[in-house]
Write an enzyme that holds these catalytic residues in place. Structure first.
Site, PDB file in Angstrom:
ATOM      1  N   ASP A 106       0.797  -1.231   0.000  1.00 53.30           N
ATOM      2  CA  ASP A 106       0.000   0.000   0.000  1.00 53.30           C
ATOM      3  C   ASP A 106       0.831   1.283   0.000  1.00 53.30           C
ATOM      4  O   ASP A 106       0.289   2.376  -0.130  1.00 53.30           O
ATOM      5  CB  ASP A 106      -0.955  -0.001   1.223  1.00 53.30           C
ATOM      6  CG  ASP A 106      -0.219  -0.249   2.551  1.00 53.30           C
ATOM      7  OD1 ASP A 106      -0.766  -0.987   3.395  1.00 53.30           O
ATOM      8  OD2 ASP A 106       0.900   0.272   2.723  1.00 53.30           O
ATOM      9  N   HIS A 121       6.812  -7.504  -1.308  1.00 49.62           N
ATOM     10  CA  HIS A 121       5.774  -7.994  -2.229  1.00 49.62           C
ATOM     11  C   HIS A 121       5.363  -6.922  -3.228  1.00 49.62           C
ATOM     12  O   HIS A 121       4.281  -6.981  -3.803  1.00 49.62           O
ATOM     13  CB  HIS A 121       4.551  -8.500  -1.442  1.00 49.62           C
ATOM     14  CG  HIS A 121       4.889  -9.674  -0.577  1.00 49.62           C
ATOM     15  ND1 HIS A 121       4.143 -10.038   0.526  1.00 49.62           N
ATOM     16  CD2 HIS A 121       5.917 -10.551  -0.620  1.00 49.62           C
ATOM     17  CE1 HIS A 121       4.704 -11.100   1.103  1.00 49.62           C
ATOM     18  NE2 HIS A 121       5.780 -11.431   0.422  1.00 49.62           N
ATOM     19  N   CYS A 153      -1.779  -3.019 -22.563  1.00 46.26           N
ATOM     20  CA  CYS A 153      -0.677  -2.061 -22.733  1.00 46.26           C
ATOM     21  C   CYS A 153      -0.874  -1.217 -24.004  1.00 46.26           C
ATOM     22  O   CYS A 153      -1.175  -1.759 -25.085  1.00 46.26           O
ATOM     23  CB  CYS A 153       0.640  -2.840 -22.834  1.00 46.26           C
ATOM     24  SG  CYS A 153       2.081  -1.802 -23.119  1.00 46.26           S
TER      25      CYS A 153
HETATM   26  N1  APR Z   1      -2.773  -4.143  14.853  1.00 44.69           N
HETATM   27  C1  APR Z   1      -1.958  -5.228  14.869  1.00 44.69           C
HETATM   28  N2  APR Z   1      -2.266  -6.411  14.265  1.00 44.69           N
HETATM   29  C2  APR Z   1      -3.452  -6.463  13.627  1.00 44.69           C
HETATM   30  C3  APR Z   1      -4.360  -5.373  13.571  1.00 44.69           C
HETATM   31  C4  APR Z   1      -3.965  -4.170  14.228  1.00 44.69           C
HETATM   32  N3  APR Z   1      -4.771  -3.085  14.229  1.00 44.69           N
HETATM   33  N4  APR Z   1      -5.466  -5.763  12.862  1.00 44.69           N
HETATM   34  C5  APR Z   1      -5.240  -7.042  12.483  1.00 44.69           C
HETATM   35  N5  APR Z   1      -4.052  -7.469  12.940  1.00 44.69           N
HETATM   36  C6  APR Z   1      -3.407  -8.772  12.753  1.00 44.69           C
HETATM   37  C7  APR Z   1      -4.336  -9.868  12.317  1.00 44.69           C
HETATM   38  O1  APR Z   1      -4.978 -10.449  13.437  1.00 44.69           O
HETATM   39  C8  APR Z   1      -3.356 -10.839  11.652  1.00 44.69           C
HETATM   40  O2  APR Z   1      -2.807 -11.720  12.626  1.00 44.69           O
HETATM   41  O3  APR Z   1      -2.493  -8.634  11.672  1.00 44.69           O
HETATM   42  C9  APR Z   1      -2.246  -9.929  11.118  1.00 44.69           C
HETATM   43  C10 APR Z   1      -2.269  -9.811   9.606  1.00 44.69           C
HETATM   44  O4  APR Z   1      -1.935 -11.070   9.088  1.00 44.69           O
HETATM   45  P1  APR Z   1      -2.270 -11.410   7.563  1.00 44.69           P
HETATM   46  O5  APR Z   1      -3.649 -10.951   7.257  1.00 44.69           O
HETATM   47  O6  APR Z   1      -1.900 -12.835   7.348  1.00 44.69           O
HETATM   48  O7  APR Z   1      -1.296 -10.466   6.732  1.00 44.69           O
HETATM   49  P2  APR Z   1       0.236 -10.696   6.419  1.00 44.69           P
HETATM   50  O8  APR Z   1       0.914 -11.441   7.518  1.00 44.69           O
HETATM   51  O9  APR Z   1       0.796  -9.368   6.052  1.00 44.69           O
HETATM   52  O10 APR Z   1       0.189 -11.626   5.099  1.00 44.69           O
HETATM   53  C11 APR Z   1       1.416 -11.922   4.461  1.00 44.69           C
HETATM   54  O11 APR Z   1       0.228 -12.976   2.660  1.00 44.69           O
HETATM   55  O12 APR Z   1      -1.494 -13.020   1.116  1.00 44.69           O
HETATM   56  C12 APR Z   1      -0.160 -12.717   1.303  1.00 44.69           C
HETATM   57  O13 APR Z   1       1.064 -11.192   0.008  1.00 44.69           O
HETATM   58  C13 APR Z   1       0.109 -11.268   1.027  1.00 44.69           C
HETATM   59  O14 APR Z   1       1.741  -9.828   2.077  1.00 44.69           O
HETATM   60  C14 APR Z   1       0.687 -10.756   2.335  1.00 44.69           C
HETATM   61  C15 APR Z   1       1.216 -12.015   2.987  1.00 44.69           C
END
Ligand code: APR
Length: 245
Positions: A106, A121, A153
Site C-alpha cells: 500500500d 511484495h 498495454c
Molecule cells: N494491529 C496489529 N495487528 C493487527 C491489527 C492491528 N490493528 N489488525 C489485524 N491485525 C493482525 C491480524 O490479526 C493478523 O494476525 O495482523 C495480522 C495480519 O496477518 P495477515 O492478514 O496474514 O497479513 P500478512 O501477515 O501481512 O500476510 C502476508 O500474505 O497473502 C499474502 O502477500 C500477502 O503480504 C501478504 C502475505
C-alpha cells in the site's frame, strides 16, 4: 500489557539499529483489510488461488481485475498512514530505526516518512506490462478499467498487472537479499501486524533472532512465530507503537 510495553520500551531505548518488519495488520487502522485477520480477512471471502495467483491471472485476468476495480481499489486509494506508520517514521527520525521491511503493497510507510523501505511484495501503485515492461500509474489504470477490462498495454497490447508479487511469482529482485542483510545487522526487530504465515518473508524474524537481535512481536492475535519473540504484545499496532515511543 503495561508491563510488557515498559519492557519493550526499555529494549527500544537501548537499541540503535532497529529494523521493523510489517504485515497487513499495521495498515488495518488505515482501513485496509488484512488477509487472515479474524474480523476482516480478505482471503476468507476471496480465494487467493484465484485472486492473487499468477497462473490463474494469466489464464483469466478478468477475475483479478474485477476484484481490483470493485473491491480492492477503493480501500487502497482512500487510505493514509495511521499512528502505527507514524510511530515507525518517528523512530527513524530519532535515528533508531534504519530499515522497514514490509509485506504490504500500500505504500503507506513511505507516505508516513520512512525513507528506507523494502517492499518484499511490491507496490500496487505501479501497474506494469507483462510483455514490454512499460509502467502505468494507479489512477490511469483505475480510470481505464471502467471501460477496458482487463486493461491492455498501449505500447504492445500486452496484459497489465500491478507490480505486486502474486503467489507463484518471484519476489522483486534483491528484496530478500537486502532484507536478510538488514536482519543480520540489527539489534532489535519490531514485528508488527503479521501472521508470519507466508514464506520467504516469514523467515526474517527468525533470521534476526539467530543474528543476536531481540525480537518484539506486536500483533492482534497469534502469529505462527510467537516462539521467536523475546516480547509478545497482543494489541493494536496503532495503540501499542505510540505507547512504545
Ligand atoms: N494491529 C496489529 N495487528 C493487527 C491489527 C492491528 N490493528 N489488525 C489485524 N491485525 C493482525 C491480524 O490479526 C493478523 O494476525 O495482523 C495480522 C495480519 O496477518 P495477515 O492478514 O496474514 O497479513 P500478512 O501477515 O501481512 O500476510 C502476508 O500474505 O497473502 C499474502 O502477500 C500477502 O503480504 C501478504 C502475505
Amino acid at each position: 500489557m503495561n508491563d510488557l510495553i515498559n519492557k519493550a520500551a526499555q529494549l527500544v531505548a537501548r537499541s540503535g539499529r532497529i529494523v521493523a518488519f510489517t504485515g497487513a495488520g499495521v495498515s488495518a487502522e488505515s482501513g485496509i483489510p488484512t488477509y487472515r485477520g479474524e474480523s476482516d480477512g480478505l482471503w476468507k471471502e476471496y480465494d487467493p488461488n484465484i485472486y492473487a495467483n499468477i497462473d490463474y491471472f494469466k489464464k483469466d485476468p478478468t477475475y483479478f481485475w474485477s476484484f481490483f476495480r470493485d473491491i480492492r481499489y477503493r480501500t487502497l486509494v482512500s487510505s493514509s498512514p495511521n499512528a502505527a506508520h507514524n510511530a515507525l517514521a518517528k523512530l527513524e527520525q530519532m535515528g533508531k530505526l534504519h530499515t522497514v521491511i514490509t509485506q504490504n503493497i500500500d505504500g503507506l510507510h513511505k507516505d508516513a516518512g520512512n525513507t528506507n523501505v523494502i517492499e518484499l511484495h511490491g507496490n500496487t501503485r505501479v501497474i506494469g506490462c507483462l510483455e514490454c515492461e512499460a509502467d502505468y500509474d494507479f489512477e490511469t489504470i483505475n480510470t481505464r478499467i471502467k471501460t477496458q477490462l482487463p486493461p491492455l498495454c498501449d505500447k504492445c497490447g500486452g496484459m497489465l498487472k500491478p507490480r505486486v508479487t502474486f503467489f507463484g511469482e518471484q519476489l522483486p529482485a534483491g528484496a530478500m537479499e537486502n532484507a536478510a542483510y538488514a536482519c543480520a545487522n540489527c539489534d532489535l526487530m519490531l514485528v508488527v501486524g503479521s501472521t508470519l504465515a507466508v514464506f520467504p518473508a516469514a523467515s526474517l524474524p527468525m533470521m534476526a533472532s539467530r543474528s543476536g537481535a531481540k525480537v518484539i512481536i506486536i500483533n492482534l492475535g497469534q502469529t505462527e512465530m510467537d516462539q521467536v519473540a523475546d516480547i509478545l504484545i497482543d494489541g493494536k499496532a496503532g495503540e501499542v507503537l505510540p505507547l512504545l515511543l
